[in-house]
Each structure stands twice: as structure tokens, then as C-alpha cells.
Design an enzyme around this catalytic site. Structure first.
Site, mmCIF file in Angstrom:
data_model
loop_
_atom_site.group_PDB
_atom_site.id
_atom_site.type_symbol
_atom_site.label_atom_id
_atom_site.label_comp_id
_atom_site.label_asym_id
_atom_site.label_seq_id
_atom_site.Cartn_x
_atom_site.Cartn_y
_atom_site.Cartn_z
ATOM 1 N N GLU B 56 0.865 -1.177 0.000
ATOM 2 C CA GLU B 56 0.000 0.000 0.000
ATOM 3 C C GLU B 56 0.899 1.223 0.000
ATOM 4 O OE1 GLU B 56 -2.409 0.365 3.463
ATOM 5 O OE2 GLU B 56 -3.011 -1.729 3.433
ATOM 6 N N ASP B 67 -5.724 8.793 10.515
ATOM 7 C CA ASP B 67 -4.346 8.472 10.855
ATOM 8 C C ASP B 67 -3.939 9.022 12.209
ATOM 9 O OD1 ASP B 67 -3.289 6.925 8.667
ATOM 10 O OD2 ASP B 67 -3.647 8.700 7.436
#
Lengths: 407, 275
Positions: B56, B67
Site C-alpha cells: 500500500e 491516521d
């Protein structure tokens, strides 16, 4: 009066929706259901109205500002949301959402704040309703708004400075969302404006729409007719959608949203999101936003912290695209001139946010002529802005540079 | 679910190949442009060298709400270094030229929309990319991406969460190709000390709706944790720990951690479960 939009997934035309992590979709569905059930429950709406009346001091006055009108060249009516408890329209939204939080059995509230006004309002509602309160605030903002940090702490809230990204309002929203993903079982995110993923834009609108519902009835009583125009400042857009909601079906009433033009739209240093006209996704909804060629969010600029946000609520995007409402920028300088004018003609010191609406009204008065009646939402009071105003007008000693107060 | 209708896609085939070896697959994340554009490419090559099965590549974004602080900091550094969307695509191209490993881009939605959904899909496919992981795009809002991906046979990896209802899991997996990304915790990315007890039930609920492989991410940071998840998931997804390894030890640090994670997914499931 019923409002048909948004659709079941939160869309206003092609705007709105839910661009959120899957982790929050279930909780947002639960929130939507709880909110819709609450609004259909007379016990809830009666309690909300009681709190607004007995605690917040609404309905707020509709004030015929005759001396301002003389200068403006048209009749201006001011919706005095600045007289509400905590000094702005925001108390309506926080009381509604805090009451809903209690109803959902949640015990903790988180909120974002830019200059601190929504944080103070949220801390107030949480003190009033005995909820734990955590406010995320960009580190830059905690430094320039130390007094509001103290207010929140006095009201029992925990204030967490956000040190990532640009360390301002949008980063405070990001951090609140990160908290919420991890805490949603017992926590409600009390978003401060009519933006974000569904149901927030519609829910916040319905909690603040008393502004326009009251003003519409008050206008009919005072004038025997509706005003020719309704005018409000637009950052995220809660006070404006609260004013507009009642008038959207009244197509004879022009709707004007006044955006923050900062140093001037042409300088690029502004927060005039709709004027800039770029569509994208930020903080959970499709709307207009300030972004670069790669879709990265651009920082906004305004002397008014409450308008200094690079996005805008999706219903405003829809009202703009359909032409039902018109959005235009007003510069820092024009807003500050209007603030001073209102202070000198009516003895009212507005919030700098609301001064944008007054400045817009002065322009619109010239366009619509002396027979026009303009309804202006005075969304907040200016006490919080005295440092900025003092520096701008040179009222405070030993301040040499009047303009760049936010630098 | 019959095997015929499973939209394995590029990443799914790699994960299935790992299963055929009697193990779980390892999926590794690093953002493009961190610490520099070239340094990012070197870090991702070290993932390949360390034995990752699927890659990824993160597209650094100004408002990464899913995040935690490790990836936030790294993507801030990448953005400060001037990384653009086109640099992310160029990074994909360099990695697909380097190795025959499926490369997905993990991105928040607005940069794709701004680039143009069809154009992004076309350029991603042109760079040899396998598809997208979209942490803030749910299938309900994803019609344009789904159409573009279907046209080019790109993987569409949507997320499922412990808070997802069974109905939402079914809706989500029906729209996935490649694999399904199961978030192991209610929270953001970042290494965690404790294994989540939410992941295994989520994988079971997800597998009840699809024959697609299910990968588990969020919080995995070492070989032992990888082995624990490999006992019940088809793929173990590691991000923040690799970002930290790149920051602390450069490509050599990434390679060392990847090797230890690759060892973890190769342990006997029973041994891992008994741990």
C-alpha cells in the site's frame, strides 16, 4: 414548516453525503435515528424550547435599527442573537445537541473550536447538563485566544491543544474526529457548524432554525409583510442556515450569504469558499472548499476567527448552485468599518463575524434602494473581539501594526 | 460463497497464493514522499526485499482523519517536501517496475476527486497499480470510483469496522475487489501494545458475507502480533510501525521489520493461537 432536503443519505443535490470512515457510519446512523425520534417527541422539543427560553434567552429581539438605516439608505432590522446567553446564536445548537446526547445515554462530549466561541458554548451546555466536556483547539488558537481557554476551563472543560497540521480549526476538527472514532460508544461529537457528514448539516440547521422562524414571525408582526432580503455571514454556515431555513420557500425574500473576503478576494488571502467555487470533499461532505490543484486543503484567511474555515456547509453549496441564495465576499476592512459604524450609530458592538453581515447589508441596501427592508442576523456580540478591534483601530497603546493581528 | 463469483483482483490473487502456501499474507504500507520522494521509493523497495506480499502506498493528504500521529507526521514531512499526486503515481510505477507485487494506493478521497476519478484510475492502471484503498469513501458514495475501477479491473478495497452492522458489511464486501480491509480497533492508525479482541469477530462476520480474502489492520507492529492475526485473517496489514522503522532506521530498518513480520505470518496458526 417542513424542510424536504437532505435526502435519506444526507444529500443536498450533489452536495453533502457522508465521506467518513466506515467506523463512524454505524454511529452516524444511530445519531440520525436518535435525532429524528427526538424531534418527533414532544417531550424532547418542549424541553429544548424551555431551555432556549428560560436559559438562553430566546426568542431574541428583532430590532429596528433606525440610525443605521439612515446611513445605509434602506431599512435594516437586526436579529439580536448577540443577546443570547454566551453571546451568539451558537447556544441554540449546543443546547440541542447536548440534550440529544443525554437522550442517547452518552456521558461525554467532544467539540472543536477555532477562536473558542463554540468551545465556550459547548462547555456551557455541558456544565448546564452535567456532561464531561473535551474541546480540541489548534495550538495556534490556544495561544491567540487564551481568555477563551480560561473560560472553557472555568466551565469545567478540558482543552486539548492540537499540534498537528496547520494547528488551527480544521486540524481541531480532524483531531476531534480521531477521538470520536475511538470513543463513540460513550461520546457525542458536538460539531459546531452546519457542515460535516450527515446528519450534522441538517441536524445543526434544525437546532438553529429558530433564528429564522422567530425573525419571520417578528417581521410579519412588525411590518405586516416579509423582508425583502435576509442577510447573514457564512463561515461553516450555521447562523446563515438558521436564518435562511425559514425563508427558503419564500421566493420573494432574497437570501444573501456574506463570506470573509480577508485581504480581498483577488489577493487569494480570504475564506470566501463559495465565491472561489471549487467543489470537493472535506470533513465528511461534498461542498465547496479552498483547495490546491491536488485537492489538498488550503488555509483560509480572515480577521474573523469564526469565519476562518476553508470549507462550508453543503446546504449553502446547494443554495448557491440552485441560485436560491447569493454569496459574496466582504473584506476585513469593510467588516471593521461596519463594526465601527454599528457601534457609533446604534451602540451595539457586533462580533466581527456579524460585522461582515452588516457590511454586506450596506452594499445590498445600495442595490435594493430605500424602500427595501433588510433582515440582518447579528449572530454574535463583539466582546470577544476587543483585542482585535483595539489593535485594528489603534485604541490600545503600544500597538504599532494595526492590520496583521492574526499573524 | 462460490469461488466463481469472488472478485479476487490483483491483491486477492497474491493473498490467495499465500494461503496456498499455508500462511497469511503480509500487506505493508508506506506513504509516498517520505522522507523524500526518492527515499520513499527506497523504503518501499525495502518492503519488497523484506518479503511483503502486497504493498500500500499512501497518498499524503492535508487532513488525514483516520491516521494517528506517526503517519500524520510522516505525511506532513512528505507534503512539506513537495510531493504531488503525480509523484505518488510515479512512485507506484517505480515499484511495479522493481517487483511483481501488487501495489495499491491508499488515499483519502478528495485528491482523487480533484485529479479526476477516471483520469486517476487510468493513470494508476498505466503505472501498473493494482487499485485503491479508500478510508473515507464508503460504497454508498463511491459510484463514480466503482464504475471507473470496474472498467479497468482495478481493486476496490473498502473498509469494514467493528461498528459496522451486518447489513453494512454485506453492502461493503459486495462492492470490494481484491480484499476487504477490516479495521481491528475503533480508532486511528498507529502501533498498539495490546492485540484487539474486536478483530476476530469482525473477520468472522465479514467472511460470512464474502469469499474475498479479509485483511486486518490497525495497530500491528511486530512479528508476534502478526502471527496472532494470521491465525484468523487472510492478510495482516502493517502501516505505522513500518513508517516508524523507516524514520528510525531507513530502508534497512524497514527491511528488518518486514522480515520479522513475514516470519510472523509464516508461523503455524496453532502455535500462534496458543501463544
Amino acid at each position: 414548516m417542513t424542510t424536504l432536503l437532505p435526502d435519506q443519505l444526507g444529500h443536498f443535490g450533489r452536495f453533502g453525503g457522508r465521506f467518513m470512515p466506515e467506523a463512524l457510519i454505524g454511529p452516524l446512523d444511530e445519531l440520525t435515528a436518535a435525532w429524528q425520534e427526538a424531534m418527533a417527541d414532544k417531550a424532547f422539543t418542549d424541553e429544548f424550547e424551555r431551555m432556549l427560553r428560560e436559559y438562553a434567552g430566546t426568542p431574541s429581539l428583532l430590532y429596528d435599527a433606525t440610525r443605521l438605516s439612515d446611513v445605509a439608505g434602506a431599512r435594516i432590522l437586526l436579529k439580536r442573537e448577540d443577546l443570547n446567553h454566551t453571546g451568539a446564536h451558537k447556544v441554540r445548537n449546543v443546547l440541542g445537541q447536548a440534550l440529544l446526547t443525554k437522550r442517547m445515554g452518552k456521558t461525554r462530549v467532544i467539540a472543536e473550536t477555532g477562536a473558542g466561541q463554540h468551545g465556550v458554548a459547548t462547555a456551557t451546555a455541558c456544565a448546564y447538563l452535567d456532561l464531561e466536556c473535551v474541546v480540541y483547539m489548534g495550538e495556534v488558537d490556544t495561544e491567540r485566544q487564551a481568555l477563551n481557554v480560561a473560560r472553557m476551563k472555568l466551565l469545567g472543560a478540558e482543552v486539548i491543544p492540537v499540534k498537528t497540521g496547520s494547528r488551527t480549526l480544521k486540524d481541531a476538527i480532524n483531531e476531534a474526529l480521531r477521538d470520536w472514532v475511538a470513543s463513540v460508544d460513550n461520546t457525542h461529537y458536538l460539531l459546531g457548524t452546519a457542515a460535516g457528514g450527515h446528519p450534522f448539516p441538517a441536524m445543526v440547521r434544525d437546532f438553529v432554525r429558530g433564528i429564522g422562524d422567530e425573525a419571520r414571525a417578528q417581521s410579519l408582526e412588525l411590518l405586516g409583510r416579509l423582508p425583502d432580503a435576509a442577510i447573514a455571514c457564512v463561515g461553516g454556515g450555521s447562523n446563515a442556515i438558521g436564518l435562511f431555513a425559514a425563508f427558503v420557500p419564500d421566493t420573494g425574500v432574497k437570501l444573501y450569504g456574506i463570506e470573509a473576503g480577508g485581504d480581498g478576494y483577488e489577493t487569494g488571502r480570504h475564506a470566501a469558499t463559495i465565491t472561489a467555487g471549487q467543489i470537493g470533499v472535506l470533513h465528511g461532505a461534498r461542498s465547496y472548499l479552498l483547495q490546491d490543484d491536488d485537492g489538498q486543503t488550503i488555509e483560509s484567511h480572515s480577521i474573523s476567527a469564526g469565519l476562518d474555515y476553508p470549507g462550508v456547509g453543503p446546504e449553502h453549496a446547494w443554495l448557491a448552485e440552485t441560485g436560491r441564495a447569493t454569496y459574496r465576499p466582504v473584506t476585513d476592512a469593510a467588516a471593521m468599518d461596519a463594526l465601527k459604524l454599528l457601534a457609533r450609530t446604534e451602540g451595539i458592538i457586533p462580533a466581527i463575524e456579524s460585522a461582515h453581515a452588516v457590511a454586506g447589508a450596506l452594499e445590498i441596501a445600495r442595490e435594493l434602494g430605500p424602500e427595501a427592508v433588510l433582515l440582518v442576523n447579528l449572530s454574535g456580540r463583539g466582546d470577544k473581539d476587543m483585542d482585535t478591534a483595539g489593535e485594528w483601530f489603534g485604541l490600545i497603546d503600544a500597538k504599532i501594526e494595526p492590520k496583521d493581528v492574526r499573524a | 460463497m462460490s469461488e466463481q463469483v469472488v472478485a479476487l483482483g490483483n491483491a486477492g490473487r497474491a493473498i490467495r497464493a499465500a494461503r496456498d502456501e499455508g500462511r497469511a499474507a503480509l500487506v505493508g504500507y508506506l506513504p509516498a514522499g517520505y522522507p523524500t520522494i526518492d527515499g520513499g521509493v527506497d523504503g518501499i523497495k525495502a518492503l519488497v526485499d523484506g518479503g511483503v506480499d502486497v504493498i500500500e502506498i499512501g497518498l499524503p493528504y492535508s487532513d488525514p482523519v483516520m491516521d494517528g500521529v506517526t503517519i500524520q507526521r510522516a505525511t506532513e514531512i512528505a507534503r512539506a517536501g513537495g510531493v504531488r499526486t503525480r509523484d505518488v503515481l510515479a512512485t507506484v510505477e517505480k515499484i511495479t517496475a522493481y517487483a511483481d507485487v501488487p501495489v495499491l494506493v491508499m488515499t483519502y478521497w478528495n485528491p482523487v476527486e480533484r485529479y479526476g476519478v477516471d483520469r486517476f484510475a487510468t493513470d494508476l492502471a498505466g503505472a501498473g497499480g493494482a487499485g485503491l484503498i479508500t478510508p473515507d469513501l464508503i460504497p454508498d458514495e463511491g459510484a463514480e470510483w466503482i464504475a471507473a475501477a470496474d472498467k479497468l479491473d482495478l481493486d476496490k478495497v473498502f473498509l469494514v469496522s467493528p461498528s459496522s452492522t451486518d447489513e453494512r458489511i454485506a453492502l461493503t464486501t459486495a462492492n470490494c475487489r481484491g480484499f476487504v480491509y477490516a479495521t481491528a480497533v475503533m480508532g486511528v492508525t498507529g502501533a498498539r501494545e495490546q492485540a484487539s479482541d474486536l478483530a476476530a469477530p469482525l473477520v468472522a462476520r465479514t467472511k460470512a458475507t464474502t469469499g474475498l480474502p479479509v485483511g486486518v489492520g490497525l495497530g500491528v507492529s511486530n512479528g508476534d502480533q502478526a502471527a496472532g492475526i494470521a491465525a484468523f485473517a487472510d492478510a495482516v496489514i502493517v502501516g505505522a510501525a513500518l513508517v516508524k522503522a523507516l524514520g528510525d532506521g531507513g530502508p534497512a530498518g524497514v527491511r528488518a521489520l518486514t522480515e520479522s513480520l513475514a516470519e510472523g505470518v509464516r508461523r503455524e496458526p496453532t502455535a500462534a493461537a496458543a501463544r
